[in-house]
Design an enzyme around this catalytic site. Structure first.
Site, PDB file in Angstrom:
ATOM      1  N   SER A 136       7.447  28.709  -2.615  1.00 50.08           N
ATOM      2  CA  SER A 136       8.205  29.836  -3.206  1.00 50.08           C
ATOM      3  C   SER A 136       9.675  29.092  -3.399  1.00 50.08           C
ATOM      4  O   SER A 136      10.311  28.978  -2.279  1.00 50.08           O
ATOM      5  CB  SER A 136       8.111  31.092  -2.906  1.00 50.08           C
ATOM      6  OG  SER A 136       9.112  31.813  -3.719  1.00 50.08           O
ATOM      7  N   SER A 188      18.219  33.296 -13.678  1.00 51.91           N
ATOM      8  CA  SER A 188      19.162  33.993 -14.239  1.00 51.91           C
ATOM      9  C   SER A 188      20.470  34.257 -13.874  1.00 51.91           C
ATOM     10  O   SER A 188      21.343  34.597 -14.465  1.00 51.91           O
ATOM     11  CB  SER A 188      18.519  35.474 -14.569  1.00 51.91           C
ATOM     12  OG  SER A 188      18.141  35.998 -13.424  1.00 51.91           O
ATOM     13  N   HIS A 216      13.353  34.311 -18.511  1.00 53.43           N
ATOM     14  CA  HIS A 216      14.701  34.283 -19.264  1.00 53.43           C
ATOM     15  C   HIS A 216      14.582  33.050 -20.203  1.00 53.43           C
ATOM     16  O   HIS A 216      15.946  32.460 -20.537  1.00 53.43           O
ATOM     17  CB  HIS A 216      15.786  34.035 -18.114  1.00 53.43           C
ATOM     18  CG  HIS A 216      15.945  35.366 -17.448  1.00 53.43           C
ATOM     19  ND1 HIS A 216      16.947  36.323 -17.728  1.00 53.43           N
ATOM     20  CD2 HIS A 216      15.569  35.977 -16.307  1.00 53.43           C
ATOM     21  CE1 HIS A 216      16.992  37.319 -17.115  1.00 53.43           C
ATOM     22  NE2 HIS A 216      16.184  36.954 -16.053  1.00 53.43           N
ATOM     23  N   THR A 244       8.132  37.715 -20.272  1.00 50.13           N
ATOM     24  CA  THR A 244       8.469  39.232 -20.630  1.00 50.13           C
ATOM     25  C   THR A 244       8.738  39.160 -22.370  1.00 50.13           C
ATOM     26  O   THR A 244       8.845  38.434 -22.970  1.00 50.13           O
ATOM     27  CB  THR A 244       9.893  39.353 -20.044  1.00 50.13           C
ATOM     28  OG1 THR A 244      10.251  40.919 -20.161  1.00 50.13           O
ATOM     29  CG2 THR A 244      11.227  38.790 -20.588  1.00 50.13           C
ATOM     30  N   LYS A 247      13.203  40.566 -23.163  1.00 46.12           N
ATOM     31  CA  LYS A 247      14.554  39.864 -23.036  1.00 46.12           C
ATOM     32  C   LYS A 247      14.568  39.239 -24.617  1.00 46.12           C
ATOM     33  O   LYS A 247      15.254  39.606 -25.562  1.00 46.12           O
ATOM     34  CB  LYS A 247      14.731  38.817 -22.039  1.00 46.12           C
ATOM     35  CG  LYS A 247      14.750  39.812 -20.806  1.00 46.12           C
ATOM     36  CD  LYS A 247      14.991  38.972 -19.508  1.00 46.12           C
ATOM     37  CE  LYS A 247      15.191  39.574 -18.066  1.00 46.12           C
ATOM     38  NZ  LYS A 247      14.076  40.521 -18.045  1.00 46.12           N
ATOM     39  N   THR A 277      -1.529  52.750 -17.154  1.00 43.25           N
ATOM     40  CA  THR A 277      -1.462  53.178 -18.512  1.00 43.25           C
ATOM     41  C   THR A 277      -0.898  51.945 -19.319  1.00 43.25           C
ATOM     42  O   THR A 277       0.270  51.376 -18.945  1.00 43.25           O
ATOM     43  CB  THR A 277      -0.547  54.591 -18.920  1.00 43.25           C
ATOM     44  OG1 THR A 277      -1.174  55.548 -18.286  1.00 43.25           O
ATOM     45  CG2 THR A 277      -0.549  54.718 -20.352  1.00 43.25           C
TER      46      THR A 277
END
Length: 410
Positions: A136, A188, A216, A244, A247, A277
């Protein structure tokens, strides 16, 4: 145990360190972005928002809003449950197909946020692949760190974007050991861009999976908004892409795109997916409209690039400490949490400019900063006003060792 006292002690510590976060009470005006109403005890006032992750202003786009209205009128508000229990709608299915196509993958899987997507996917991959060791980048997002931690497997942290260090760590692990390299495309807070192709070369050499967070970058880079991997022509070399909808695409939610088998396995085993959900149909419909628009329109990306470069140049021209980087992120270094909050408080109260201070743990101590996010709809006049306000604050500050150490207002 006096629980309330313990809570107050922790809060007092945040105040003392200058890290206590105050949320601005804002109401954005549809069609007037980046202008918003700011509500205080003294009433309402106009502010210009300079720290939104709605990078392209797609939350305001007519196609996105129309799609959301239509979905509400057709099916109502909520999804009705988890994806396993009545929460899969045709909007979700269409959106996953669109995301898979965006990234050139066999499949995609929706989550309620990219944070949950990272946490659920990385932790589940560790459980699905016995002995998996994760490599990582040291500047990976908190959601990736949490996912790796929750997986409970061995991990190795390599220095930020340092290929030599990454290779030395990979080389030290037996060849037959399953491996995964987790990294981001655009970081970011600093605006750095990772060497995706070179990392994929190492993954090929040492038989490792690649996991790329494009949060991003999606919507902002590439001919169709597929991110840095699309821009550099290496999407096919990345095994799992995280993105995402909140953004560049202007709505909310997260996802992964990968092979059909990988997505199906995460769908079947990840608690963060199984027991949550699903996104409201209107949100899925809005995201679908946004992605489809940005796949065919490069106008927003071109305008965004121009606005970013214009602001960076304006800040540099007056010797403000903007951190140089190749991406759309515009960080202005302050270097102290108390001073950083003083600057942003003054911008809000005296100038009507809203920027949140970025403090630890989001960034390391001593690197506190403002993070400016120009959009295609920030005007020249708004940029000039921002730069003038910052210049007035900085010009009133004595300099020591290249850092501004005090506001005149203090």
């Amino acid at each position: 145990m006096d629980y309330e006292t313990r809570f107050r002690q922790h809060l007092a510590s945040l105040h003392q360190e200058g890290r206590y976060r105050v949320f601005a009470d804002l109401k954005r005006r549809c069609g007037s972005y980046p202008v918003a109403d700011h509500f205080t005890d003294e009433g309402r006032r106009d502010v210009t928002v300079w720290c939104s992750n709605d990078y392209l202003g797609m939350s305001q786009h007519a196609k996105v809003r129309a799609a959301m209205h239509e979905a509400i009128d057709e099916v109502g508000a909520g999804s009705g449950g988890t994806r396993n229990i009545s929460g899969t709608t045709h909007y979700h299915v269409e959106l996953e197909h669109e995301l898979a196509d965006l990234h050139g993958k066999e499949a995609a899987l929706l989550f309620t946020s990219a944070y949950i997507a990272n946490d659920a996917t990385l932790s589940t991959l560790t459980r699905l692949i016995p002995g998996l060791q994760i490599f990582s980048d040291e500047k990976n997002h908190a959601s990736m760190i949490e996912g790796i931690r929750h997986g409970g497997g061995p991990k190795h942290i390599f220095r930020h974007n340092d290929l030599d260090h990454l290779e030395s760590l990979l080389k030290a692990v037996p060849a037959e050991t399953p491996k995964l390299i987790a990294f981001e495309s655009v970081y970011s807070m600093d605006g750095h861009i990772s060497p995706i192709g070179a990392i994929c070369d190492l993954a090929d050499r040492y038989n490792a999976l690649t996991y790329l967070d494009e949060v991003h970058a999606v919507g902002l880079y590439g001919p169709r908004g597929g991110g840095i991997a699309e821009l550099e022509g290496v999407m096919n070399r990345v095994d799992v892409i995280n993105g995402t909808l909140a953004k560049g695409f202007g709505v909310m939610g997260g996802y992964i795109a990968a092979s059909k088998a990988c997505c199906d396995a995460i769908r079947s085993y990840a608690p963060g997916f199984i027991f949550t959900t699903s996104l409201a149909p209107a949100i899925a419909a809005g995201a679908l409209a946004s992605i489809r628009h940005l796949k065919s329109s490069g106008l927003e990306r071109a305008r965004h690039r121009e606005r970013v470069q214009t602001l960076k140049t304006m800040l540099a021209d007056v010797n403000l400490p903007v951190m140089d980087n190749p991406s759309h992120i515009v960080p202005v270094m302050v270097g102290d949490p108390v001073h950083c909050k003083a600057v942003t408080d003054t911008l809000l109260t005296h100038y009507g400019i809203y920027v949140q201070p970025i403090n630890y743990p989001t960034v390391p101590r001593g690197t506190e900063r403002m993070r400016l996010t120009p959009s295609p709809v920030h005007s020249d006049e708004q940029m000039a006003y921002l730069v003038r306000a910052l210049r007035e604050l900085w010009s009133a500050c004595p300099v020591a060792g290249g850092q501004y150490v005090r506001l005149a207002a203090e």
